[in-house]
Design an enzyme around this catalytic site. Structure first.
Site, PDB file in Angstrom:
ATOM      1  N   GLY A 271      -3.132  10.469  -1.471  1.00  0.00           N
ATOM      2  CA  GLY A 271      -3.238  11.187  -0.209  1.00  0.00           C
ATOM      3  C   GLY A 271      -1.896  11.761   0.214  1.00  0.00           C
ATOM      4  CD  GLU A 308       1.536   8.698   4.042  1.00  0.00           C
ATOM      5  OE1 GLU A 308       2.531   8.023   3.702  1.00  0.00           O
ATOM      6  OE2 GLU A 308       0.378   8.449   3.648  1.00  0.00           O
ATOM      7  CG  HIS A 311       4.231   4.096   5.454  1.00  0.00           C
ATOM      8  ND1 HIS A 311       4.062   2.734   5.326  1.00  0.00           N
ATOM      9  CD2 HIS A 311       3.223   4.670   4.746  1.00  0.00           C
ATOM     10  CE1 HIS A 311       2.980   2.504   4.570  1.00  0.00           C
ATOM     11  NE2 HIS A 311       2.454   3.659   4.224  1.00  0.00           N
TER      12      HIS A 311
HETATM   13  N1  ARG Z   1       2.533   4.809   0.066  1.00  0.00           N
HETATM   14  C1  ARG Z   1       1.578   5.857   0.013  1.00  0.00           C
HETATM   15  C2  ARG Z   1       0.729   5.700   1.242  1.00  0.00           C
HETATM   16  O1  ARG Z   1      -0.019   4.879   1.472  1.00  0.00           O
HETATM   17  C3  ARG Z   1       0.675   5.847  -1.144  1.00  0.00           C
HETATM   18  C4  ARG Z   1       1.292   5.714  -2.459  1.00  0.00           C
HETATM   19  C5  ARG Z   1       0.243   5.562  -3.458  1.00  0.00           C
HETATM   20  N2  ARG Z   1       0.834   5.362  -4.703  1.00  0.00           N
HETATM   21  C6  ARG Z   1       0.137   5.216  -5.820  1.00  0.00           C
HETATM   22  N3  ARG Z   1       0.772   5.031  -6.894  1.00  0.00           N
HETATM   23  N4  ARG Z   1      -1.159   5.229  -5.824  1.00  0.00           N
HETATM   24  O2  ARG Z   1       0.765   6.302   2.151  1.00  0.00           O
HETATM   25 ZN    ZN Z   2       0.669   3.905   3.219  1.00  0.00          ZN
END
Ligand code: ARG
Ligand code: ZN
Length: 865
Positions: A271, A308, A311
């Site tokens: 996403g 995001e 985060h």
């Molecule tokens: N940290 C990102 C999020 O949740 C997603 C990263 C996903 N990474 C992956 N290798 N599937 O917002």
């Molecule tokens: Zn995330």
């Protein structure tokens, strides 16, 4: 690769040890070129002294698919005998001191990187995806989340191909170089792990805006997109500003840099990604306007932009010690984005949508071969653990905590946690103890949510004493062996007249738990799991009358909705068992009432109430996985409802047919009701043709994608004569917009028993590319979620998907593995098709150069058969 290899590739939580060496400072330089990019890293290396060591150990740097150019230690070029290169990295045998500088140069090829991890290209743009372990595909590095560094990044590239050069933090300087190149230097003052590093280079347009924080700092906001999409950024920008304000108001959290950037990327595995100051997004979660995006897409954009952004604190400022703890940032941040959307839209409608998603996807995962605790204890490929369990069940765990200690205390706990661990990589334990600290509550049993896998089943007994007026509830954990838990159980006790006599949030603890109430003149009617307070399955002996009662009187929207769902399931069960003519009696009496008072019910909530559960949900409740049986049951019920309420649906359709194409609760609700009514009316035999013409007209005159796409979907579902016209019209109108074309691909394979032929021919169109994850998900993901075709008894669905997985294995292992997970449900199928699926999985497990990603997923599924 044979299965003895896979066990040697396992990473185990119990083996975690802090890093021996760290790199507190990194200066990176990129000479960008799509064919061959030169990368240089200058590290300050530091020995992480833990106890006495007689001799400095060697230094290991991760590195995958890199072409090494040179290694320098304290400025001196290393001889090849001073280090060793393996398929996993570079080992420097004798580091000179506890602190030294290390300069590494290597080259990489973005052009050949179709896995979309590390530095890759999407169209002409260059960009990165590093979470969890992509940075090692860019440069030799200590690639682990507990190694935090201050980054300075110099980007150098051709001025005409890459006029825009972006990285994390603040832009320090730019200059024009010779031979048409230019350079930009970025500096991020906040220490961060390598997975949060990002760069973007390309010819991009942008919109900007400003946000003034509550302490008065002005933040520059920019969204970068392809020039042609500049008009589609407004909603994302508004969402961003709302998220920023909300995090200040709710948690007192302000943004910390002067610049916040979002970039839309067409080829993206997931996403979106929260890289510090430079969030990268899948285009479909940024770009939207009323003509081309559905209401659901708009709502996803709101939630993901917020996710995001959130985060920045929960994930970036306080990050992870290791990947096992992924849920620490993801579960928490999903909970925060759910809460945000509840505040911005309608709390019960949002909660219903989230719980339906949880039940359909996470409960299914937790019941099958890839079930794992929210804190997995081992993994082969970390990319396989970005799961609905880690994310959505993880969010439920945080939500439970907020219910147990109260939202105000929860807010204090989060502040305490963020202050205490700012700039560190931590584990769920630091988080839980911060919550214990502020709430003064012992959370030992609660911690077990991090370690117990599978959806807990609880038996609930009601004990009623007619003479004393005592009423008790008893909770029994049906898995005596599993770790004991504590969780909130929100209940209301109703009088027979439908009034709430008492409500509270119980804290259920341990293997068996009892709560008594006194002084009832008649047996109360209990509403359990209000707002779905815990992610468990409850088993209680109760009849359809009580569910009907709750569907009528429960004032809490989520529980009311799920009570009605129970009535629908009961109805389907009766039809399933004996087709008794009275099966619909209870359901109709509730629906009568709902239609009578429909003016008093919010439109979007009403559209949920009137919705019949999906095929997979019904199959799961009836424990019958013959989807043709399930399909005809569902169709029959829909037709019965449609015929009984034909006039009402007709009226709803007409009343709501004029909608204003804006994203307000009211207009969204109108569109939902209008579409829902249309779908019911299409189930009435004698007006079907007329309604199908209306659907076509709705598609042609649509002012909002939600109106246009619903028509396409219904006409595809109905397989009637207007199907081809609808499909052709839609294509003609939207062939130049890839995001809309994704809807078109999905709609054609999401329904029906014979979607495989269609999927096959669609996969041969020039518009279908295995290299584009959105297109792959739109066609193959949608196909595999159409149970009638994927689980076709002749096994053709499995063979079709298997062939696609094989192709994807070489192009994009992450996407291959994600689609591969959809085979988890084959275990429920009859022997014959299951055998075909099994042989296909066995075949795939033997292909040459099978990726770790796909191997891990498929071998688990095979083992579970
Ligand atoms: N940290 C990102 C999020 O949740 C997603 C990263 C996903 N990474 C992956 N290798 N599937 O917002
Ligand atoms: Zn995330």
């Amino acid at each position: 690769m044979n299965s003895s290899d896979i066990s040697s590739k396992v990473h185990r939580l119990e083996d975690y040890a802090p890093p021996v060496w760290t790199t507190p400072e990194i200066a990176l330089r990129f000479d960008l070129d799509i064919e061959r990019t030169l990368v240089r890293a200058e590290y300050k290396v530091h020995f992480n002294e833990i106890g006495f060591v007689p001799e400095l150990p060697s230094l290991f740097l991760n590195g995958v698919s890199l072409h090494l150019i040179s290694v320098r230690v304290n400025g001196l070029l290393c001889e090849p005998n001073q280090y060793r290169i393996t398929s996993l990295g570079l080992e420097l045998f004798k580091p000179p001191a506890k602190d030294f500088t290390l300069l590494i140069e290597n080259s990489i090829s973005p052009k050949s990187n179709t896995a979309l991890e590390g530095l890759y290209h999407s169209g002409k743009m260059l960009c990165t995806q590093n979470e969890p372990e992509g940075f090692r595909k860019i440069i030799y590095c200590i690639d682990r989340p507990d190694n935090l560094s201050i980054f300075t990044v110099t980007l150098c590239g051709d001025q005409s191909s890459y006029p825009i050069l972006l990285s994390n933090g603040n832009l320090i300087s730019t200059r024009v170089l010779e031979n048409g190149k230019h350079e930009a230097v970025w500096f991020d003052p906040f220490p961060k792990p390598s997975y949060l590093f990002a760069l973007v280079a390309g010819n991009l347009a942008h919109v900007s805006d400003r946000f003034v924080t509550s302490s008065g700092r002005a933040i520059e906001l920019r969204i970068f997109v392809d020039e042609k999409n500049i008009e589609k950024t407004e909603f994302a920008m508004t969402s961003l500003k709302e998220a920023m304000r909300w995090d200040e108001e709710t948690f007192g959290l302000e943004y910390d840099l002067d610049l916040f950037m979002i970039v839309a990327v067409d080829d993206f595995n997931m996403g979106a990604m929260e890289n510090k100051g430079l969030n990268l997004f899948n285009s479909k979660l940024v770009l939207a306007d009323k003509k081309s995006a559905t209401d659901e897409t708009f709502e996803s954009i709101l939630g993901v932009v917020a996710h995001e952004y959130f985060h920045n604190w929960t994930g970036n400022r306080v990050t992870l010690r290791n990947w096992f703890n992924l849920t620490l940032k993801e579960g928490l941040t999903v909970f925060r984005d759910q809460w945000f959307t509840e505040d911005k839209t309608d709390a019960s409608v949002k909660r219903i949508a989230d719980v339906l998603f949880l039940k359909e996807h996470q409960f299914a995962e937790d019941a099958g071969p890839i079930s794992h605790p929210i804190l997995p204890k081992f993994y082969v490929e970390m990319n396989n653990f970005y799961t609905v369990t880690v994310y959505e069940k993880g969010a439920e765990v945080i939500r439970m905590l907020s219910l147990l200690i109260g939202r105000e205390t929860f807010k204090k706990g989060l502040s305490h946690y963020l202050k205490e661990y700012d700039g560190q990589g931590v584990t769920y334990e630091e988080f839980i103890s911060a919550m214990e600290f502020v709430s003064k509550k012992n959370l030992d049993l609660f911690r077990n949510w991090y370690h117990r896998k599978g959806t807990p089943n609880f038996k609930i007994n009601e004990i009623w004493n007619d003479t004393t007026g005592d009423y008790s509830l008893e909770f029994i954990d049906m898995d005596a062996e599993a770790l004991s838990l504590s969780f909130p159980m929100s209940v209301a006790l109703f009088t027979e007249e439908g009034k709430i006599k008492h409500e509270e949030i119980l804290e259920v603890k341990g293997k068996s738990f009892q709560r008594n109430w006194k002084n009832f003149s008649s047996k109360p009617i209990i509403s359990l799991q209000r707002s779905f307070s815990a992610p468990i399955k409850i088993h209680i002996d109760r009849n359809i009358r009580e569910y009907s009662f709750l569907a009528k009187y429960e004032s809490e929207g989520v529980s009311r909705f799920f009570a009605l769902q129970e009535v629908i399931f009961e109805t389907l069960r009766k039809q399933f068992q004996n087709d008794s003519p009275g099966a619909t009696l209870d359901l109709f009496s509730i629906l009568d009432e709902i239609f009578r008072e429909k003016e008093k019910i919010a439109k979007d909530f009403l559209s949920y109430l009137l919705n019949v559960p999906s095929l997979t949900q019904i199959a799961d409740v009836l424990k019958c996985y013959d989807y043709e049986i399930i399909f005809s049951l569902r169709e029959k019920l829909i037709s019965l409802i449609a015929m009984r309420y034909q006039d009402q649906f007709q009226a709803l359709y007409d009343e709501n047919s004029e909608t204003i194409p804006i994203q307000s609760r009211l207009e969204i609700g109108k569109r939902r009701l209008k579409n829902l009514s249309l779908s019911y009316l299409l189930h009435i035999g004698n007006i079907r043709d007329e309604m199908s013409e209306k659907a076509l007209i709705q598609q042609r005159n649509a002012k909002h994608m939600s109106e246009e796409l619903s028509s396409l979907r219904f006409l595809c579902e109905g397989e009637g004569s207007n199907r081809e016209r609808s499909v052709a019209d839609f294509y003609e109108k939207w062939k130049a917009d890839p995001l809309v074309l994704d809807y078109w691909f999905s709609a054609q394979v999401s329904y029906g028993k014979n979607a495989r032929e269609r999927a096959e021919s669609l996969s041969k169109l020039p518009e279908f590319r295995f290299e584009n994850p959105n297109r792959v998900r739109a066609l193959l993901g949608a196909f595999a979620r159409n149970p009638r075709s994927f689980h076709h008894l002749d096994g053709s669905g499995y063979l079709f998907m298997g062939a696609a997985l094989e192709k994807l294995n070489y192009i994009n292992p992450q996407i291959a593995a994600n689609l591969g997970k959809l085979f988890q449900s084959i275990r429920l199928q009859p022997e014959k098709p299951k055998e075909i699926a099994k042989l296909e999985i066995e075949r795939l497990l033997k292909i040459k150069d099978l990726s770790n990603d796909l191997e891990e997923v498929l071998s688990k599924i095979l083992k579970g058969l």
